[in-house]
Design a protein around this motif. Structure first.
Motif, PDB file in Angstrom:
ATOM      1  N   GLY A 133     -29.480   5.959  -4.821  1.00 30.30           N
ATOM      2  CA  GLY A 133     -30.674   5.139  -4.765  1.00 30.30           C
ATOM      3  C   GLY A 133     -31.913   5.776  -5.357  1.00 30.30           C
ATOM      4  N   GLU A 134     -31.859   7.057  -5.691  1.00 33.07           N
ATOM      5  CA  GLU A 134     -33.015   7.735  -6.291  1.00 33.07           C
ATOM      6  C   GLU A 134     -33.345   7.107  -7.642  1.00 33.07           C
ATOM      7  N   ARG A 135     -34.656   6.980  -7.932  1.00 32.14           N
ATOM      8  CA  ARG A 135     -35.095   6.326  -9.158  1.00 32.14           C
ATOM      9  C   ARG A 135     -35.991   7.248  -9.967  1.00 32.14           C
ATOM     10  N   THR A 145     -28.241  13.058 -16.555  1.00 32.24           N
ATOM     11  CA  THR A 145     -27.552  11.808 -16.247  1.00 32.24           C
ATOM     12  C   THR A 145     -26.176  12.089 -15.681  1.00 32.24           C
ATOM     13  N   ASP A 146     -25.705  11.210 -14.832  1.00 35.04           N
ATOM     14  CA  ASP A 146     -24.430  11.438 -14.161  1.00 35.04           C
ATOM     15  C   ASP A 146     -23.655  10.129 -14.069  1.00 35.04           C
ATOM     16  N   ILE A 147     -22.404  10.231 -13.629  1.00 32.77           N
ATOM     17  CA  ILE A 147     -21.555   9.057 -13.502  1.00 32.77           C
ATOM     18  C   ILE A 147     -22.166   8.077 -12.504  1.00 32.77           C
ATOM     19  N   GLY A 148     -22.200   6.812 -12.883  1.00 28.26           N
ATOM     20  CA  GLY A 148     -22.721   5.782 -11.997  1.00 28.26           C
ATOM     21  C   GLY A 148     -24.180   5.448 -12.190  1.00 28.26           C
ATOM     22  N   ASP A 149     -24.927   6.252 -12.987  1.00 27.38           N
ATOM     23  CA  ASP A 149     -26.338   5.958 -13.237  1.00 27.38           C
ATOM     24  C   ASP A 149     -26.479   4.586 -13.896  1.00 27.38           C
ATOM     25  N   VAL A 150     -27.437   3.805 -13.416  1.00 28.63           N
ATOM     26  CA  VAL A 150     -27.718   2.490 -13.983  1.00 28.63           C
ATOM     27  C   VAL A 150     -29.019   2.576 -14.779  1.00 28.63           C
ATOM     28  N   TYR A 151     -28.958   2.207 -16.064  1.00 26.66           N
ATOM     29  CA  TYR A 151     -30.138   2.144 -16.908  1.00 26.66           C
ATOM     30  C   TYR A 151     -30.595   0.681 -16.923  1.00 26.66           C
ATOM     31  N   THR A 152     -31.791   0.434 -16.454  1.00 27.98           N
ATOM     32  CA  THR A 152     -32.217  -0.955 -16.314  1.00 27.98           C
ATOM     33  C   THR A 152     -33.688  -1.122 -16.662  1.00 27.98           C
ATOM     34  N   GLU A 166     -29.320  -4.505 -10.081  1.00 26.27           N
ATOM     35  CA  GLU A 166     -28.473  -3.656  -9.253  1.00 26.27           C
ATOM     36  C   GLU A 166     -27.010  -3.834  -9.642  1.00 26.27           C
ATOM     37  N   LEU A 167     -26.302  -2.701  -9.778  1.00 27.97           N
ATOM     38  CA  LEU A 167     -24.864  -2.710 -10.048  1.00 27.97           C
ATOM     39  C   LEU A 167     -24.162  -1.873  -8.992  1.00 27.97           C
ATOM     40  N   ASP A 168     -22.895  -2.168  -8.747  1.00 31.08           N
ATOM     41  CA  ASP A 168     -22.136  -1.422  -7.745  1.00 31.08           C
ATOM     42  C   ASP A 168     -22.042   0.043  -8.144  1.00 31.08           C
TER      43      ASP A 168
END
Length: 611
Positions: free
Chosen positions: A248-250, A286-293, A300-302
């Motif tokens: 959840g960190e942004r 950057t790491d696995i699962g990071d969402v660029y939005t 939001e993505l799973d």
């Protein structure tokens, strides 16, 4: 590029074992690829290590263009030890090609990736390859594929799609056919089927930006590169984007460079639209699962969870008397730097320095996963030593010990099934399923990961080399108690000299040898396996006493049995807790942790007094 001009597919089984692959033929089917032939040669040369093993160890992206449509192809690992990437990369695909051998049919390891593809809801096309092979039975292979899909819980829609979409191919000869005997001699039927029947990406072209990082590349110039699929909107070079972590960190970041996949390489571009696969430079750590939005309208993505490691091995600088003879890089500092660089590149491994600074602990999904790193390092000129693989134990909410449990599958001739079941029983395994065919028996077991170590050789022995053995992580379960280790003791050299044929001739009567005449040995090195429990210190350099009397048998040469040689995986599975594997660019040696026999006796006495 419009969404209907994109197709993303995954190759979910890869069985060509180092020969020309179907991916190669897909590339050669386009006129534009011929200009990239030199690029292909360089890439294939760099993959020699993978081809030697005959397996895919990393997920790779390529793209081709056919009839104005861009087809992204993802070649997935098939071995469970490299499964950390499979579920993630399948998220980028809309369909899958199940590639199987027309002679062998689906192999046990095919189940692993196919199960993930079915769970992701992908449409599966069946490609029966090598139909020109002697003994090929395409119809049986096709039926076996459908049976496997049904066994793995495929939906009715997935089964109907697979039944209606089957291609018979020979990648080596460059043709794909809708019927094995239709005489077609090019790959276009397969490409046409992908264009006509594979679904276009189901994405939102006009929505806010949403892209998820599913794999990470690394460059010494720009750092980490996030690779993933754009699910909605468009990403531009220079954009300010919001990065949302799994927890959840942004944070805000700037897209410094943007790449898209173009044949076997990448091409820098200014924008990538929804449905395509992009590589983004500029997101620190950057790491696995990071969402660029989009910062103004975040999507939001799973989250994506990486499968936890199940085994760990400690890497140490070599303390062998022969250190530095084979390799150029032997220092502890260089070893630590190399492993920490691997931590940046390989997100599926956990790499941490030990608290006492004596070594670096590397945790992975299995012995093969870890041994590929060791093999890469020895080819780079490193010399180092590693201890016995250790299973990672967890505790549940009640404080009970939990250990990794694996599902093991063995296919063997019917007459050897009883012996196979006995071997698993001795290793702590429990049989969960057994299917007897006309000639081959399919047996499934539930077994602790600790029991898997060294099991492959025993299965091969009792099945006379005709068994197929495969295992995959299942879950964490209750600790199964003590499992028997190696029963036989070791023959340990007492001196640092070359092995002599006369000495080895007498020692081979006491057990199995690991060295041959002329092999450089040192004090504490394991030179053989004793036929009884308990270690034995031996003189491998003993020569015949010369006297002034002659014998009628004096000139008979010593007849030696060829020594047993170990691959890297076999050596790691063989050693005991007080032993190490010494790895150099030219040799793999087994040794005791304490080289001096007196030191070993003192350590054993201290251990006994401490109990």
């Amino acid at each position: 590029m419009r969404v209907d001009n994109l197709r993303d597919i995954a190759i979910i089984a890869h069985v060509d074992h180092g020969k020309t692959t179907l991916v190669d033929k897909l590339l050669r089917a386009t006129d534009a690829f011929r200009a990239n032939q030199q690029v292909e040669d360089r890439v294939l040369d760099s993959n020699d290590q993978e081809r030697e093993r005959g397996i895919t160890i990393l997920a790779k992206n390529i793209s081709i263009e056919y009839k104005g449509v861009k087809i992204n192809v993802i070649d997935t690992p098939g071995h469970a030890d490299f499964g950390g990437e499979v579920e993630r990369v399948l998220r980028m695909a809309d369909g899958a090609l199940l590639l199987v051998d027309a002679f062998e049919g689906p192999m046990p390891q095919t189940r692993f990736v196919l199960r993930h593809a079915i769970d992701c809801g992908l449409r599966v096309m069946i490609v029966i390859n090598k139909i020109d092979r002697d003994g090929a039975n395409p119809e049986k292979a096709y039926n076996d594929c459908l049976d496997l899909m049904a066994d793995l819980g495929a939906s009715d829609e997935q089964l109907e799609f697979a039944m209606e979409h089957v291609v018979y191919a020979s990648a080596m000869n460059g043709f794909a056919r809708l019927d094995p005997e239709d005489g077609n001699m090019d790959m276009y039927p397969l490409l046409d089927m992908i264009l006509d029947d594979m679904p276009a990406p189901d994405v939102d072209v006009d929505g806010p930006l949403a892209m998820q990082c599913v794999t990470v590349d690394h460059s010494s110039y720009v750092g980490r590169i996030g690779i993933g699929r754009v699910y909605s909107g468009t990403i531009h070079a220079g954009d300010q984007i919001l990065v949302v972590k799994n927890d959840g960190e942004r944070a805000m970041a700037t897209v410094k460079q943007l790449f898209t996949f173009d044949y076997l390489g990448r091409t820098e571009c200014t924008e990538v639209g929804a449905g395509d696969i992009a590589a983004v430079v500029g997101v620190d750590s950057t790491d696995i699962g990071d969402v660029y939005t989009d910062p103004a309208n975040p999507v939001e993505l799973d989250p994506i969870e990486i499968d936890p490691p199940t085994l760990s091995i400690v890497f140490e600088a070599s303390t062998s008397p022969l250190v530095g003879r084979d390799g150029d890089i032997v220092g502890a500092r260089q070893l630590k730097e190399r492993l920490f660089n691997e931590r940046e590149n390989n997100v599926t491994m956990r790499i941490e320095e030990l608290p006492d600074k004596s070594g670096v602990e590397v945790s992975g999904r299995g012995i093969l996963h870890l041994s590929v790193l060791m093999e890469t390092m020895r080819r780079e000129g490193f010399e180092f030593q590693v201890g016995r693989p250790r299973v990672l134990i967890k505790k549940d909410e009640d404080g009970n010990r939990m250990e990794p449990i694996e599902q093991a599958v063995v296919e063997c001739p019917d007459e050897y099934a009883g012996k196979v079941i006995e071997v698993f029983g001795n290793a702590g395994g429990t049989m969960t399923n057994m299917q007897t065919g006309s000639t081959v028996t399919h047996i499934e077991f539930r077994i602790p990961t600790r029991g898997i170590m060294g099991l492959k050789n025993r299965i091969m022995n009792v099945s006379h080399g005709e068994g197929v053995f495969y295992h995959t992580f299942l879950e964490y379960g209750p600790y199964a108690g003590e499992i028997g280790n190696r029963n036989n003791g070791a023959m340990i050299s007492m001196t640092t000299e070359k092995a002599v044929a006369y000495a080895l001739g007498t020692l081979q009567e006491r057990g199995q040898l690991f060295v041959e005449p002329g092999t450089e040995c040192y004090e504490g090195m394991i030179v053989g396996e004793r036929s009884k429990p308990g270690d034995m210190v031996v003189n491998i350099a003993r020569t015949k006493n010369l006297g002034n009397q002659r014998s009628s048998t004096a000139d008979i040469a010593v007849q030696l049995v060829p020594p047993r040689t170990f691959s890297l995986e076999e050596a790691l599975e063989y050693i005991a807790d007080d032993e190490l594997v010494e790895i150099t660019p030219k040799n793999i040696r087994l040794r005791k942790r304490l080289l001096n026999a007196t030191d070993r006796k003192k350590a054993a006495a201290r251990a006994m007094s401490g109990k």
